[in-house]
Design a protein around this motif. Structure first.
Motif, PDB file in Angstrom:
ATOM      1  N   HIS A 123       0.849  -1.188   0.000  1.00  0.00           N
ATOM      2  CA  HIS A 123       0.000   0.000   0.000  1.00  0.00           C
ATOM      3  C   HIS A 123       0.885   1.239   0.000  1.00  0.00           C
ATOM      4  CE1 HIS A 123      -3.077   2.709   2.242  1.00  0.00           C
ATOM      5  NE2 HIS A 123      -3.193   2.844   0.941  1.00  0.00           N
ATOM      6  N   ILE A 124       0.769   2.042  -1.040  1.00  0.00           N
ATOM      7  CA  ILE A 124       1.562   3.262  -1.173  1.00  0.00           C
ATOM      8  C   ILE A 124       0.610   4.448  -1.303  1.00  0.00           C
ATOM      9  CG2 ILE A 124       3.220   4.514  -2.612  1.00  0.00           C
ATOM     10  CD1 ILE A 124       4.291   1.769  -3.507  1.00  0.00           C
ATOM     11  N   GLU A 125       0.742   5.402  -0.385  1.00  0.00           N
ATOM     12  CA  GLU A 125      -0.160   6.551  -0.410  1.00  0.00           C
ATOM     13  C   GLU A 125       0.501   7.759   0.244  1.00  0.00           C
ATOM     14  OE1 GLU A 125      -4.887   7.458   0.368  1.00  0.00           O
ATOM     15  OE2 GLU A 125      -3.921   5.858   1.521  1.00  0.00           O
ATOM     16  N   ASN A 126       0.474   8.891  -0.454  1.00  0.00           N
ATOM     17  CA  ASN A 126       1.022  10.146   0.069  1.00  0.00           C
ATOM     18  C   ASN A 126       2.465  10.000   0.551  1.00  0.00           C
ATOM     19  OD1 ASN A 126      -1.467  11.461  -0.372  1.00  0.00           O
ATOM     20  ND2 ASN A 126      -2.240  10.734   1.603  1.00  0.00           N
ATOM     21  N   GLY A 127       3.260   9.279  -0.230  1.00  0.00           N
ATOM     22  CA  GLY A 127       4.667   9.112   0.108  1.00  0.00           C
ATOM     23  C   GLY A 127       4.929   8.135   1.230  1.00  0.00           C
ATOM     24  N   LYS A 128       3.895   7.431   1.667  1.00  0.00           N
ATOM     25  CA  LYS A 128       4.064   6.430   2.730  1.00  0.00           C
ATOM     26  C   LYS A 128       3.822   5.040   2.167  1.00  0.00           C
ATOM     27  CE  LYS A 128       2.902   9.471   6.578  1.00  0.00           C
ATOM     28  NZ  LYS A 128       2.040   9.677   7.769  1.00  0.00           N
ATOM     29  N   TYR A 129       4.493   4.068   2.745  1.00  0.00           N
ATOM     30  CA  TYR A 129       4.465   2.693   2.229  1.00  0.00           C
ATOM     31  C   TYR A 129       4.414   1.693   3.372  1.00  0.00           C
ATOM     32  CZ  TYR A 129       6.699  -1.597   0.344  1.00  0.00           C
ATOM     33  OH  TYR A 129       7.020  -2.894   0.018  1.00  0.00           O
ATOM     34  N   ASN A 130       3.493   0.759   3.261  1.00  0.00           N
ATOM     35  CA  ASN A 130       3.481  -0.376   4.187  1.00  0.00           C
ATOM     36  C   ASN A 130       3.064  -1.622   3.421  1.00  0.00           C
ATOM     37  OD1 ASN A 130       0.425  -0.733   4.488  1.00  0.00           O
ATOM     38  ND2 ASN A 130       0.659   1.385   5.148  1.00  0.00           N
ATOM     39  N   TYR A 131       3.351  -2.759   3.997  1.00  0.00           N
ATOM     40  CA  TYR A 131       2.951  -4.007   3.347  1.00  0.00           C
ATOM     41  C   TYR A 131       2.584  -5.063   4.380  1.00  0.00           C
ATOM     42  CZ  TYR A 131       7.887  -5.538   4.027  1.00  0.00           C
ATOM     43  OH  TYR A 131       9.121  -5.879   4.540  1.00  0.00           O
ATOM     44  N   ALA A 132       1.879  -6.086   3.903  1.00  0.00           N
ATOM     45  CA  ALA A 132       1.494  -7.201   4.767  1.00  0.00           C
ATOM     46  C   ALA A 132       1.633  -8.492   3.973  1.00  0.00           C
ATOM     47  CB  ALA A 132       0.065  -7.034   5.272  1.00  0.00           C
ATOM     48  N   MET A 133       1.821  -9.593   4.697  1.00  0.00           N
ATOM     49  CA  MET A 133       1.944 -10.911   4.082  1.00  0.00           C
ATOM     50  C   MET A 133       1.056 -11.888   4.835  1.00  0.00           C
ATOM     51  SD  MET A 133       6.098 -10.937   3.491  1.00  0.00           S
ATOM     52  CE  MET A 133       6.216 -11.615   1.834  1.00  0.00           C
ATOM     53  N   SER A 134       0.580 -12.887   4.121  1.00  0.00           N
ATOM     54  CA  SER A 134      -0.317 -13.878   4.720  1.00  0.00           C
ATOM     55  C   SER A 134       0.079 -15.278   4.272  1.00  0.00           C
ATOM     56  CB  SER A 134      -1.760 -13.595   4.280  1.00  0.00           C
ATOM     57  OG  SER A 134      -2.618 -14.701   4.509  1.00  0.00           O
ATOM     58  N   ILE A 135      -0.151 -16.246   5.163  1.00  0.00           N
ATOM     59  CA  ILE A 135      -0.026 -17.655   4.778  1.00  0.00           C
ATOM     60  C   ILE A 135      -1.211 -18.419   5.352  1.00  0.00           C
ATOM     61  CG2 ILE A 135       1.546 -18.147   6.715  1.00  0.00           C
ATOM     62  CD1 ILE A 135       2.831 -20.316   4.839  1.00  0.00           C
ATOM     63  N   LEU A 136      -1.864 -19.175   4.510  1.00  0.00           N
ATOM     64  CA  LEU A 136      -2.958 -20.062   4.906  1.00  0.00           C
ATOM     65  C   LEU A 136      -2.454 -21.484   4.693  1.00  0.00           C
ATOM     66  CD1 LEU A 136      -5.875 -18.306   2.949  1.00  0.00           C
ATOM     67  CD2 LEU A 136      -4.962 -17.716   5.199  1.00  0.00           C
ATOM     68  N   LYS A 137      -2.345 -22.244   5.785  1.00  0.00           N
ATOM     69  CA  LYS A 137      -1.712 -23.559   5.670  1.00  0.00           C
ATOM     70  C   LYS A 137      -2.470 -24.601   6.466  1.00  0.00           C
ATOM     71  CE  LYS A 137       2.033 -24.114   8.153  1.00  0.00           C
ATOM     72  NZ  LYS A 137       3.403 -24.037   8.678  1.00  0.00           N
ATOM     73  N   SER A 138      -2.286 -25.860   6.058  1.00  0.00           N
ATOM     74  CA  SER A 138      -2.895 -26.961   6.802  1.00  0.00           C
ATOM     75  C   SER A 138      -2.211 -27.079   8.154  1.00  0.00           C
ATOM     76  CB  SER A 138      -2.761 -28.267   6.020  1.00  0.00           C
ATOM     77  OG  SER A 138      -1.392 -28.624   5.907  1.00  0.00           O
ATOM     78  N   SER A 139      -2.899 -27.693   9.088  1.00  0.00           N
ATOM     79  CA  SER A 139      -2.338 -27.863  10.427  1.00  0.00           C
ATOM     80  C   SER A 139      -1.472 -29.117  10.449  1.00  0.00           C
ATOM     81  CB  SER A 139      -3.458 -27.971  11.464  1.00  0.00           C
ATOM     82  OG  SER A 139      -2.926 -28.040  12.764  1.00  0.00           O
ATOM     83  N   ASP A 140      -0.162 -28.907  10.297  1.00  0.00           N
ATOM     84  CA  ASP A 140       0.801 -30.009  10.311  1.00  0.00           C
ATOM     85  C   ASP A 140       0.438 -31.089   9.290  1.00  0.00           C
ATOM     86  OD1 ASP A 140       3.190 -31.102  11.268  1.00  0.00           O
ATOM     87  OD2 ASP A 140       2.154 -32.379  12.725  1.00  0.00           O
ATOM     88  N   GLY A 141       0.010 -30.646   8.112  1.00  0.00           N
ATOM     89  CA  GLY A 141      -0.301 -31.574   7.033  1.00  0.00           C
ATOM     90  C   GLY A 141      -1.698 -32.150   7.066  1.00  0.00           C
ATOM     91  N   SER A 142      -2.494 -31.791   8.080  1.00  0.00           N
ATOM     92  CA  SER A 142      -3.866 -32.297   8.164  1.00  0.00           C
ATOM     93  C   SER A 142      -4.817 -31.343   7.473  1.00  0.00           C
ATOM     94  CB  SER A 142      -4.296 -32.461   9.623  1.00  0.00           C
ATOM     95  OG  SER A 142      -5.695 -32.713   9.694  1.00  0.00           O
ATOM     96  N   PRO A 143      -5.651 -31.842   6.548  1.00  0.00           N
ATOM     97  CA  PRO A 143      -6.587 -30.964   5.856  1.00  0.00           C
ATOM     98  C   PRO A 143      -7.802 -30.603   6.707  1.00  0.00           C
ATOM     99  CG  PRO A 143      -6.890 -33.219   5.120  1.00  0.00           C
ATOM    100  CD  PRO A 143      -5.714 -33.234   6.046  1.00  0.00           C
ATOM    101  N   GLU A 144      -7.878 -31.144   7.915  1.00  0.00           N
ATOM    102  CA  GLU A 144      -9.020 -30.885   8.782  1.00  0.00           C
ATOM    103  C   GLU A 144      -9.009 -29.472   9.354  1.00  0.00           C
ATOM    104  OE1 GLU A 144     -11.446 -33.174   9.008  1.00  0.00           O
ATOM    105  OE2 GLU A 144     -10.207 -34.273   7.575  1.00  0.00           O
ATOM    106  N   ALA A 145      -7.831 -28.842   9.409  1.00  0.00           N
ATOM    107  CA  ALA A 145      -7.730 -27.518  10.026  1.00  0.00           C
ATOM    108  C   ALA A 145      -6.882 -26.594   9.162  1.00  0.00           C
ATOM    109  CB  ALA A 145      -7.123 -27.641  11.425  1.00  0.00           C
ATOM    110  N   CYS A 146      -7.307 -25.329   9.115  1.00  0.00           N
ATOM    111  CA  CYS A 146      -6.550 -24.316   8.380  1.00  0.00           C
ATOM    112  C   CYS A 146      -5.993 -23.300   9.377  1.00  0.00           C
ATOM    113  CB  CYS A 146      -7.447 -23.618   7.363  1.00  0.00           C
ATOM    114  SG  CYS A 146      -6.591 -22.346   6.401  1.00  0.00           S
TER     115      CYS A 146
END
Length: 237
Positions: A130-153
């Motif tokens: 996000h860049i606005e009025n000379g200012k800049y910030n960013y964010a990152m996300s990860i959506l992953k299985s719970s230790d390889g189990s598809p039962e939980a995200c």
């Protein structure tokens, strides 16, 4: 957090999978984004990046060899006003549509989870700049299985407000090669980024495993004006 060498991180991992780097140049003037894809199968390797408006999309290099397009053909980069979205899947569109309706980055991803590619359950990694009025910030996300189990995200979001000059953060899908592929663990890695975009693109491309690398995108955005330059490198030519 220790500042890591991107070159060492990539050369020491034959299969990080797909990766996103977001950061700021040492002179503090440019916002930096990079995204790469790799592949082990013929279908995954049969791809190139092409420009699509202000963003990019993946495209089959040889259409006659395209098998299942569902998880490999998508728009990794889209621009929504003063926001640049970078992801490893079609959640780029989910974020774009959600934020266009005034939802946050995190809220937009609530309806998504890891990829349905058992047994790997590849994480969905995403970034927003996000860049606005000379200012800049960013964010990152990860959506992953719970230790390889598809039962939980498991859902993790990391936000970087007024990021420091000369550094960025690197997140990728896999800890390394394996069967099934082990998902990335921990928070995004703190890495150095340079002022020279071509040098950065060369460093990334030359550090990726020669057999597995497919395509690379790098963009530098002027924080004051919003103008940008882009580099795309494709193994298939």
């Amino acid at each position: 957090m220790e500042m890591l060498s991107l070159e060492n991180e990539l050369k020491g991992n034959s299969y990080p999978g797909r990766g996103i780097v977001l950061g700021k140049t040492p002179d503090g003037k440019k916002a930096v984004a990079a995204y790469f894809i790799m592949g082990r199968s013929a279908n995954s390797r049969n791809r190139i990046f092409v420009e699509d408006g202000e963003g990019i999309r993946t495209q089959a290099f040889d259409e006659s060899k395209l098998e299942d397009p569902s998880l490999i053909i998508y728009a990794p980069v889209r621009v929504l006003g003063n926001k640049t979205i970078v992801t490893n899947g079609d959640q780029t569109d989910t974020i774009y549509e959600g934020m266009d309706k005034q939802m946050t980055f995190e809220q937009s991803l609530r309806c998504r989870e890891f990829e349905p590619d058992a047994p790997n359950y590849t994480p969905r990694i995403s970034g927003i700049m996000h860049i606005e009025n000379g200012k800049y910030n960013y964010a990152m996300s990860i959506l992953k299985s719970s230790d390889g189990s598809p039962e939980a995200c498991n859902r993790f979001t990391f936000a970087y407000e007024n990021p420091l000059a000369g550094e960025g953060h690197f997140i990728h899908t896999y800890k390394g090669d394996g069967n099934p592929l082990p998902s990335f663990e921990g928070e995004p890695k703190r890495v150095a980024v340079p002022d020279d975009m071509d040098a950065f693109a060369s460093l990334l491309w030359n550090s990726l495993n020669e057999e597995n690398k497919v395509s690379l995108f790098v963009r530098y955005i002027d924080i004051e004006t919003g103008k940008y330059e882009t580099r795309i490198i494709n193994k298939n030519k």
